[in-house]
Design a protein around this motif. Sequence first.
Motif, PDB file in Angstrom:
ATOM      1  N   SER A 144       4.078 -42.294  -5.072  1.00  0.00           N
ATOM      2  CA  SER A 144       2.961 -41.579  -4.471  1.00  0.00           C
ATOM      3  C   SER A 144       2.532 -42.233  -3.165  1.00  0.00           C
ATOM      4  CB  SER A 144       1.788 -41.530  -5.448  1.00  0.00           C
ATOM      5  OG  SER A 144       0.679 -40.872  -4.870  1.00  0.00           O
TER       6      SER A 144
ATOM      7  N   SER B  26       9.183 -35.138  -2.461  1.00  0.00           N
ATOM      8  CA  SER B  26       9.504 -34.929  -3.864  1.00  0.00           C
ATOM      9  C   SER B  26       9.895 -33.476  -4.071  1.00  0.00           C
ATOM     10  CB  SER B  26       8.301 -35.278  -4.742  1.00  0.00           C
ATOM     11  OG  SER B  26       8.582 -35.032  -6.099  1.00  0.00           O
TER      12      SER B  26
ATOM     13  N   ARG C 145       5.479 -43.913 -10.681  1.00  0.00           N
ATOM     14  CA  ARG C 145       4.939 -42.725 -10.011  1.00  0.00           C
ATOM     15  C   ARG C 145       3.879 -43.110  -8.985  1.00  0.00           C
ATOM     16  NH1 ARG C 145       4.464 -38.463 -15.130  1.00  0.00           N
ATOM     17  NH2 ARG C 145       6.727 -38.047 -15.274  1.00  0.00           N
TER      18      ARG C 145
ATOM     19  N   GLU D 147      13.055 -41.922 -11.445  1.00  0.00           N
ATOM     20  CA  GLU D 147      11.962 -42.624 -12.119  1.00  0.00           C
ATOM     21  C   GLU D 147      12.510 -43.468 -13.273  1.00  0.00           C
ATOM     22  OE1 GLU D 147       8.877 -40.057 -13.402  1.00  0.00           O
ATOM     23  OE2 GLU D 147       8.250 -39.473 -11.390  1.00  0.00           O
TER      24      GLU D 147
END
Length: 262
Positions: A65, A75, A61, A46
């Motif tokens: 997703s 993840s 994120r 990230e």
Amino acid sequence: MAALSSGLLGALDPTSDRAVYRQIADQLREAIDKDRFGEGDKLPSEAELVEHYSVSRMTVRNSLSILQSEGLVLSEHGRGVFVRPRPPVRRLASDRFARRHRDQGKSAFTVEAEAAGSRPEVDRLEVKEERPPQDISARLGGPRRVLARRRRYLLDQRPVEFAVSYIPLDLARNTPIAEPNPGPGGIYARLEELGHRLDHFEEEIRSRMPTPSEVRTLQLATGVPVIHLVRTAYDTEGRAVEVCDTIMAADAYVLSYQLPAT
């Protein structure tokens, strides 16, 4: 940052009307599709993606997703996001129930698994007499009792399919079809030995999202749909002698058919 500095991911397009988080997801998806990130590879963190794209952590994120919902990545808490390993693809060919396979003592699953270079297995086998669901009974001509054969199929130890075969009890009771292992060629070979020479099959196929039970049974990743296939086998007298209700992991199959043009 090696993956990013090497040009695996590009820059955002500030003139695009596509949301930034979707642009990032598009670039990551393309990199996965083109094997820039292979199965099991770890995606940039990230923090790396935030720095590369100059966006917020929440934007990153949201991008990840999307990929998770599509079943492309997994993840792992404390470790990162990884490209999900893909199960071996089994091709459903239009001749998979050809008599020549039964004559060789092989089931359709075994033949196609071998063609794909994979090792087939069957587990969670259950054989019992029961009352069929209403739609199954209708397909079979209305029997009140059937023999149900449930089993899960695996390729190289990965679950890819769960199937239930329903056979009218007057055909199956006290025959090898009622045994856990019906013998070479499977239940179709046994039906033909009992005088029910198969004439044709009818299949109905649709795709949908899986139920929680199907997710557990097939160990499906988030976002992976299933193929729901219902096949009815008819003998030369026109009798429906079996209905097979099958749930398949959609990412493990290619449906391949040859259709006559005349």
